[in-house]
Motif scaffolding. Structure first.
Motif, PDB file in Angstrom:
ATOM      1  N   PRO A  91     -22.581 -19.359  33.014  1.00 46.24           N
ATOM      2  CA  PRO A  91     -21.580 -18.499  32.368  1.00 46.24           C
ATOM      3  C   PRO A  91     -20.322 -19.298  32.011  1.00 46.24           C
ATOM      4  CG  PRO A  91     -22.249 -17.621  34.519  1.00 46.24           C
ATOM      5  CD  PRO A  91     -22.886 -18.960  34.363  1.00 46.24           C
ATOM      6  N   ARG A  92     -19.802 -19.028  30.833  1.00 45.04           N
ATOM      7  CA  ARG A  92     -18.530 -19.587  30.374  1.00 45.04           C
ATOM      8  C   ARG A  92     -18.560 -21.109  30.188  1.00 45.04           C
ATOM      9  NH1 ARG A  92     -14.439 -16.107  30.638  1.00 45.04           N
ATOM     10  NH2 ARG A  92     -12.872 -17.602  31.299  1.00 45.04           N
ATOM     11  N   SER A  93     -19.763 -21.661  29.934  1.00 46.50           N
ATOM     12  CA  SER A  93     -19.911 -23.105  29.734  1.00 46.50           C
ATOM     13  C   SER A  93     -20.959 -23.358  28.648  1.00 46.50           C
ATOM     14  CB  SER A  93     -20.343 -23.755  31.048  1.00 46.50           C
ATOM     15  OG  SER A  93     -20.610 -25.118  30.848  1.00 46.50           O
ATOM     16  N   TRP A  94     -20.633 -24.237  27.699  1.00 46.48           N
ATOM     17  CA  TRP A  94     -21.539 -24.567  26.608  1.00 46.48           C
ATOM     18  C   TRP A  94     -21.608 -26.082  26.449  1.00 46.48           C
ATOM     19  CZ3 TRP A  94     -18.153 -20.681  26.935  1.00 46.48           C
ATOM     20  CH2 TRP A  94     -18.643 -19.397  26.747  1.00 46.48           C
ATOM     21  N   THR A  95     -22.791 -26.574  26.097  1.00 39.18           N
ATOM     22  CA  THR A  95     -23.008 -28.000  25.871  1.00 39.18           C
ATOM     23  C   THR A  95     -23.453 -28.198  24.426  1.00 39.18           C
ATOM     24  OG1 THR A  95     -23.682 -28.303  28.160  1.00 39.18           O
ATOM     25  CG2 THR A  95     -24.312 -30.036  26.608  1.00 39.18           C
ATOM     26  N   GLY A  96     -22.831 -29.170  23.765  1.00 40.89           N
ATOM     27  CA  GLY A  96     -23.188 -29.470  22.386  1.00 40.89           C
ATOM     28  C   GLY A  96     -23.589 -30.923  22.232  1.00 40.89           C
ATOM     29  N   HIS A  97     -24.479 -31.169  21.279  1.00 38.99           N
ATOM     30  CA  HIS A  97     -24.925 -32.521  20.942  1.00 38.99           C
ATOM     31  C   HIS A  97     -24.299 -32.905  19.614  1.00 38.99           C
ATOM     32  CE1 HIS A  97     -27.917 -32.370  24.146  1.00 38.99           C
ATOM     33  NE2 HIS A  97     -28.087 -31.107  23.777  1.00 38.99           N
ATOM     34  N   VAL A  98     -23.778 -34.126  19.544  1.00 37.45           N
ATOM     35  CA  VAL A  98     -23.134 -34.617  18.336  1.00 37.45           C
ATOM     36  C   VAL A  98     -24.049 -35.678  17.730  1.00 37.45           C
ATOM     37  CG1 VAL A  98     -21.073 -35.709  17.371  1.00 37.45           C
ATOM     38  CG2 VAL A  98     -20.866 -34.221  19.376  1.00 37.45           C
ATOM     39  N   THR A  99     -24.462 -35.451  16.497  1.00 37.26           N
ATOM     40  CA  THR A  99     -25.334 -36.399  15.806  1.00 37.26           C
ATOM     41  C   THR A  99     -24.728 -36.761  14.458  1.00 37.26           C
ATOM     42  OG1 THR A  99     -26.616 -34.559  14.877  1.00 37.26           O
ATOM     43  CG2 THR A  99     -27.467 -35.585  16.885  1.00 37.26           C
ATOM     44  N   LEU A 100     -25.058 -37.942  14.001  1.00 38.58           N
ATOM     45  CA  LEU A 100     -24.650 -38.317  12.652  1.00 38.58           C
ATOM     46  C   LEU A 100     -25.296 -37.340  11.680  1.00 38.58           C
ATOM     47  CD1 LEU A 100     -24.987 -42.194  12.842  1.00 38.58           C
ATOM     48  CD2 LEU A 100     -22.877 -40.870  12.695  1.00 38.58           C
ATOM     49  N   ALA A 101     -24.571 -36.951  10.653  1.00 38.39           N
ATOM     50  CA  ALA A 101     -25.081 -35.969   9.698  1.00 38.39           C
ATOM     51  C   ALA A 101     -26.409 -36.424   9.101  1.00 38.39           C
ATOM     52  CB  ALA A 101     -24.053 -35.702   8.610  1.00 38.39           C
ATOM     53  N   ALA A 102     -26.565 -37.721   8.846  1.00 38.86           N
ATOM     54  CA  ALA A 102     -27.810 -38.237   8.291  1.00 38.86           C
ATOM     55  C   ALA A 102     -28.959 -38.076   9.291  1.00 38.86           C
ATOM     56  CB  ALA A 102     -27.659 -39.699   7.899  1.00 38.86           C
ATOM     57  N   GLU A 103     -28.667 -38.226  10.607  1.00 33.51           N
ATOM     58  CA  GLU A 103     -29.689 -38.051  11.635  1.00 33.51           C
ATOM     59  C   GLU A 103     -30.067 -36.588  11.784  1.00 33.51           C
ATOM     60  OE1 GLU A 103     -28.135 -39.577  15.280  1.00 33.51           O
ATOM     61  OE2 GLU A 103     -28.171 -41.643  14.603  1.00 33.51           O
ATOM     62  N   ALA A 104     -29.094 -35.704  11.591  1.00 35.44           N
ATOM     63  CA  ALA A 104     -29.339 -34.277  11.789  1.00 35.44           C
ATOM     64  C   ALA A 104     -30.186 -33.700  10.662  1.00 35.44           C
ATOM     65  CB  ALA A 104     -28.011 -33.528  11.881  1.00 35.44           C
ATOM     66  N   ASP A 105     -30.128 -34.294   9.473  1.00 38.29           N
ATOM     67  CA  ASP A 105     -30.887 -33.789   8.335  1.00 38.29           C
ATOM     68  C   ASP A 105     -32.260 -34.456   8.330  1.00 38.29           C
ATOM     69  OD1 ASP A 105     -31.810 -32.707   6.035  1.00 38.29           O
ATOM     70  OD2 ASP A 105     -30.472 -33.829   4.687  1.00 38.29           O
ATOM     71  N   THR A 106     -33.258 -33.728   8.835  1.00 37.50           N
ATOM     72  CA  THR A 106     -34.608 -34.281   8.894  1.00 37.50           C
ATOM     73  C   THR A 106     -35.490 -33.755   7.769  1.00 37.50           C
ATOM     74  OG1 THR A 106     -35.243 -32.522  10.430  1.00 37.50           O
ATOM     75  CG2 THR A 106     -34.494 -34.616  11.399  1.00 37.50           C
ATOM     76  N   THR A 107     -34.924 -33.024   6.828  1.00 38.67           N
ATOM     77  CA  THR A 107     -35.677 -32.506   5.703  1.00 38.67           C
ATOM     78  C   THR A 107     -35.977 -33.631   4.728  1.00 38.67           C
ATOM     79  OG1 THR A 107     -34.463 -30.442   5.921  1.00 38.67           O
ATOM     80  CG2 THR A 107     -35.696 -30.776   3.872  1.00 38.67           C
ATOM     81  N   PRO A 108     -37.257 -33.833   4.365  1.00 36.14           N
ATOM     82  CA  PRO A 108     -37.561 -34.877   3.381  1.00 36.14           C
ATOM     83  C   PRO A 108     -36.861 -34.599   2.070  1.00 36.14           C
ATOM     84  CG  PRO A 108     -39.578 -34.002   4.379  1.00 36.14           C
ATOM     85  CD  PRO A 108     -38.437 -33.150   4.833  1.00 36.14           C
ATOM     86  N   PRO A 109     -36.410 -35.642   1.352  1.00 44.15           N
ATOM     87  CA  PRO A 109     -35.656 -35.446   0.112  1.00 44.15           C
ATOM     88  C   PRO A 109     -36.440 -34.706  -0.963  1.00 44.15           C
ATOM     89  CG  PRO A 109     -35.918 -37.790   0.606  1.00 44.15           C
ATOM     90  CD  PRO A 109     -36.548 -37.031   1.707  1.00 44.15           C
ATOM     91  N   ASP A 110     -37.778 -34.794  -0.953  1.00 45.87           N
ATOM     92  CA  ASP A 110     -38.588 -34.151  -1.979  1.00 45.87           C
ATOM     93  C   ASP A 110     -38.962 -32.722  -1.637  1.00 45.87           C
ATOM     94  OD1 ASP A 110     -38.472 -36.492  -3.404  1.00 45.87           O
ATOM     95  OD2 ASP A 110     -40.372 -37.245  -2.616  1.00 45.87           O
ATOM     96  N   ALA A 111     -38.550 -32.239  -0.474  1.00 45.24           N
ATOM     97  CA  ALA A 111     -38.951 -30.895  -0.040  1.00 45.24           C
ATOM     98  C   ALA A 111     -38.146 -29.825  -0.723  1.00 45.24           C
ATOM     99  CB  ALA A 111     -38.809 -30.768   1.464  1.00 45.24           C
TER     100      ALA A 111
END
Length: 111
Positions: A91-111
């Motif tokens: 309760p009352r505690s949250w954990t977040g992960h920080v990633t480079l925007a390029a790492e976070a986008d795993t969608t292939p460019p042609d999709a």
């Protein structure tokens, strides 16, 4: 010499005061929202979340904390990052992960 001291310009490149963020913990306390930011080398930066009242909704606090981390990464590391939050395990505690925007986008460019 005439008493003047001549200093050579430093060849060292400017370094930010901390490494790129890789995680964040957000805590709701009676005194206000607190954060601990973990960097890629294991150091932590802790403090109060500015501009967010103690009685603010957790979504508002998480949004402000993520914006703070994104701003720090951009200002000190010229990096675009994203924060993703885990479901709360305490309760009352949250954990977040920080990633480079390029790492976070795993969608292939042609999709």
């Amino acid at each position: 010499m005439d008493g003047h001291v001549v200093r050579r310009k430093s060849d060292k490149k400017w370094r930010p005061p901390f490494e790129r963020p890789k995680g964040i913990v957000l805590l709701a306390t009676p005194e206000g929202w607190r954060h601990s930011i973990l960097d890629v080398k294991g150091a932590m930066i802790c403090g109060r979340l500015p501009g967010v009242p103690a009685d603010a909704d957790p979504r508002e606090a998480k949004t402000a904390a993520a914006a703070m981390v994104v701003g720090l990464a951009r200002e000190f590391h010229e990096a675009d990052v994203e924060v993703t939050w885990d479901p709360p395990t305490e309760p009352r505690s949250w954990t977040g992960h920080v990633t480079l925007a390029a790492e976070a986008d795993t969608t292939p460019p042609d999709a």
